[in-house]
Scaffold this motif. Structure first.
Motif, mmCIF file in Angstrom:
data_model
loop_
_atom_site.group_PDB
_atom_site.id
_atom_site.type_symbol
_atom_site.label_atom_id
_atom_site.label_comp_id
_atom_site.label_asym_id
_atom_site.label_seq_id
_atom_site.Cartn_x
_atom_site.Cartn_y
_atom_site.Cartn_z
ATOM 1 N N GLN A 225 0.638 -1.221 -0.241
ATOM 2 C CA GLN A 225 0.150 -0.034 -0.152
ATOM 3 C C GLN A 225 0.673 1.846 0.163
ATOM 4 O OE1 GLN A 225 -3.169 -0.548 0.349
ATOM 5 N NE2 GLN A 225 -2.990 2.471 -0.963
ATOM 6 N N ALA A 226 2.293 0.715 0.384
ATOM 7 C CA ALA A 226 2.634 2.412 0.734
ATOM 8 C C ALA A 226 3.495 3.046 -0.482
ATOM 9 C CB ALA A 226 3.620 2.155 1.428
ATOM 10 N N LEU A 227 3.705 1.373 -1.124
ATOM 11 C CA LEU A 227 4.428 2.093 -3.095
ATOM 12 C C LEU A 227 2.811 1.882 -3.409
ATOM 13 C CD1 LEU A 227 5.900 -1.650 -3.074
ATOM 14 C CD2 LEU A 227 7.139 0.912 -3.987
ATOM 15 N N LEU A 228 2.055 2.037 -3.838
ATOM 16 C CA LEU A 228 0.722 2.581 -4.595
ATOM 17 C C LEU A 228 0.425 3.875 -3.852
ATOM 18 C CD1 LEU A 228 -1.826 -0.251 -4.459
ATOM 19 C CD2 LEU A 228 0.477 0.212 -6.060
ATOM 20 N N ASP A 229 0.822 3.727 -2.283
ATOM 21 C CA ASP A 229 0.320 5.608 -2.275
ATOM 22 C C ASP A 229 1.496 6.414 -2.735
ATOM 23 O OD1 ASP A 229 -1.671 4.764 -1.215
ATOM 24 O OD2 ASP A 229 -1.423 4.915 1.137
ATOM 25 N N LEU A 230 2.694 5.972 -2.955
ATOM 26 C CA LEU A 230 4.251 6.826 -2.594
ATOM 27 C C LEU A 230 3.825 7.536 -4.060
ATOM 28 C CD1 LEU A 230 6.660 7.772 -2.713
ATOM 29 C CD2 LEU A 230 8.223 5.471 -3.782
ATOM 30 N N ASP A 231 2.718 6.516 -5.112
ATOM 31 C CA ASP A 231 2.454 7.251 -6.277
ATOM 32 C C ASP A 231 1.465 8.499 -6.730
ATOM 33 O OD1 ASP A 231 2.095 6.995 -9.786
ATOM 34 O OD2 ASP A 231 0.360 6.482 -9.050
ATOM 35 N N LEU A 232 0.488 7.916 -5.632
ATOM 36 C CA LEU A 232 -0.328 8.909 -5.706
ATOM 37 C C LEU A 232 0.630 10.525 -4.782
ATOM 38 C CD1 LEU A 232 -2.587 7.829 -3.557
ATOM 39 C CD2 LEU A 232 -2.681 8.204 -7.183
ATOM 40 N N VAL A 233 1.752 9.899 -3.914
ATOM 41 C CA VAL A 233 2.481 11.080 -3.694
ATOM 42 C C VAL A 233 3.780 12.098 -4.264
ATOM 43 C CG1 VAL A 233 3.908 11.785 -1.753
ATOM 44 C CG2 VAL A 233 1.886 10.965 -1.661
ATOM 45 N N MET A 234 3.851 11.035 -5.641
ATOM 46 C CA MET A 234 5.051 11.535 -6.164
ATOM 47 C C MET A 234 4.383 12.161 -7.551
ATOM 48 S SD MET A 234 7.624 8.378 -6.926
ATOM 49 C CE MET A 234 8.180 9.071 -8.050
ATOM 50 N N LYS A 235 3.048 11.953 -8.085
ATOM 51 C CA LYS A 235 2.187 12.705 -8.862
ATOM 52 C C LYS A 235 1.641 13.699 -8.918
ATOM 53 C CE LYS A 235 -1.437 12.242 -11.977
ATOM 54 N NZ LYS A 235 -2.232 10.927 -12.562
ATOM 55 N N GLU A 236 1.495 13.803 -7.006
ATOM 56 C CA GLU A 236 0.899 15.559 -6.490
ATOM 57 C C GLU A 236 1.845 16.671 -6.271
ATOM 58 O OE1 GLU A 236 -0.142 16.624 -2.173
ATOM 59 O OE2 GLU A 236 -0.282 14.463 -2.312
ATOM 60 N N VAL A 237 3.295 16.116 -6.396
ATOM 61 C CA VAL A 237 4.331 16.788 -5.465
ATOM 62 C C VAL A 237 5.264 17.179 -6.457
ATOM 63 C CG1 VAL A 237 6.236 17.306 -4.539
ATOM 64 C CG2 VAL A 237 4.460 16.353 -3.767
ATOM 65 N N LEU A 238 4.792 16.296 -8.426
ATOM 66 C CA LEU A 238 6.444 16.378 -9.160
ATOM 67 C C LEU A 238 5.683 16.856 -10.495
ATOM 68 C CD1 LEU A 238 8.499 12.813 -8.476
ATOM 69 C CD2 LEU A 238 8.603 15.396 -7.401
ATOM 70 N N GLY A 239 4.311 16.744 -10.332
ATOM 71 C CA GLY A 239 3.613 17.209 -11.140
ATOM 72 C C GLY A 239 3.595 16.995 -12.354
ATOM 73 N N GLY A 240 3.428 15.616 -12.433
ATOM 74 C CA GLY A 240 3.149 14.626 -13.724
ATOM 75 C C GLY A 240 3.956 14.675 -14.888
ATOM 76 N N GLU A 241 5.003 15.122 -14.615
ATOM 77 C CA GLU A 241 5.655 15.281 -15.602
ATOM 78 C C GLU A 241 5.419 13.823 -16.394
ATOM 79 O OE1 GLU A 241 10.406 16.539 -14.422
ATOM 80 O OE2 GLU A 241 9.373 18.835 -13.536
ATOM 81 N N GLU A 242 5.970 14.314 -18.289
ATOM 82 C CA GLU A 242 6.456 12.923 -18.818
ATOM 83 C C GLU A 242 7.657 12.288 -19.471
ATOM 84 O OE1 GLU A 242 3.763 10.933 -20.127
ATOM 85 O OE2 GLU A 242 2.176 11.664 -19.115
ATOM 86 N N LEU A 243 7.792 11.509 -19.221
ATOM 87 C CA LEU A 243 9.474 11.026 -19.687
ATOM 88 C C LEU A 243 8.872 10.261 -21.114
ATOM 89 C CD1 LEU A 243 12.025 11.759 -19.956
ATOM 90 C CD2 LEU A 243 12.415 9.079 -17.947
ATOM 91 N N LEU A 244 9.308 10.522 -22.745
ATOM 92 C CA LEU A 244 9.178 9.516 -23.529
ATOM 93 C C LEU A 244 9.988 8.876 -23.880
ATOM 94 C CD1 LEU A 244 7.885 13.098 -25.717
ATOM 95 C CD2 LEU A 244 6.654 11.567 -24.146
#
Length: 244
Positions: A225-244
């Protein structure tokens, strides 16, 4: 200040606290038939780490020197360890072995693919490539299958001189640290890209019970669950940048 704590059977967290950075640098020593040190530390930390390792086992007995990706705190002192441990070999991703270790390491490194297991004796480690997570195209993590420990490098990075192992939620501390870095020259420290969620979900399926973090407290509990929640935290804080 250096502290040593056994955070899982035969797994020792060697922490070097650097107050100038408000950061812990954690290195993990596996005591087994073929001992492994995961994270070499920086070259400047080598004397301190060598002394700490010697309190658990003779550094000459080291067989494996592991790390996630090419960075000074991950593998900066690799050659110093290889010089004092004659049977030791670096172990990292296949990409890391090809593009970095061939020139950097004193001896050839063992490059792992997703199909590989690293056996140290009674323990075995599954390699999971995680390109650009936390950073670097050569990045990967190791999962110890008996005690279900994930050696997760910079994932869950949080600053401060915190306890060695906790069962309390660390995500708020992770969020605070990432947000602080985003407002500093370190704003590109960790990308959030189009593969981040998939990779974190893959790690969650391993159902680890302990996260061995490089910076901050290790965590014991519902790590999936912590790993799944980390995804939400990273997306929230880091802005959802795309890396192609």
């Amino acid at each position: 200040m250096t502290t040593i704590n056994e955070i899982a059977p035969d797994l020792y967290r060697i922490c070097v606290w650097v107050p100038e950075f408000n950061m812990q640098f954690n290195h993990f020593l596996i005591k087994d038939e073929e001992p492994m040190l995961y994270h070499t530390g920086m070259r400047s930390m080598f004397p301190v780490l060598r002394e700490a390792v010697s309190k658990v086992l003779d550094p000459k007995e080291l067989r494996w020197i592991g790390f996630s990706h090419f960075e000074v705190d991950e593998c900066g002192a690799l050659n110093e360890w290889l010089q004092i441990a004659p049977n030791a070999q670096a172990v990292c991703s296949e990409v890391g072995a090809l593009v970095n270790m061939g020139d950097f390491a004193l001896r050839p490194a063992r490059g792992l693919t997703k199909a590989d297991l690293l056996k140290t004796g009674k323990y075995q480690y599954r390699f999971i490539p995680t390109p650009h997570l936390p950073h670097g195209w050569d990045a990967g993590v190791l999962f110890e299958e008996t005690n279900k420990v994930l050696l997760c490098s910079d994932l869950f990075h949080h600053d401060g001189n915190v306890q060695a192992l906790t069962t309390s939620d660390i995500l708020d501390q992770v969020r605070t640290t990432l947000a602080t870095y985003q407002k500093s020259p370190l704003h590109s420290y960790m990308p959030y890209h189009n593969n981040t969620k998939r990779l974190l979900q893959e790690l969650a399926t391993l159902q680890p019970t302990t996260l061995a973090t490089m910076h901050g407290s290790s965590f014991h509990g519902n790590c999936s669950q912590a790993l799944l929640d980390l995804d939400l935290v990273m997306k929230e804080v880091l802005g959802g940048e795309e890396l192609l």
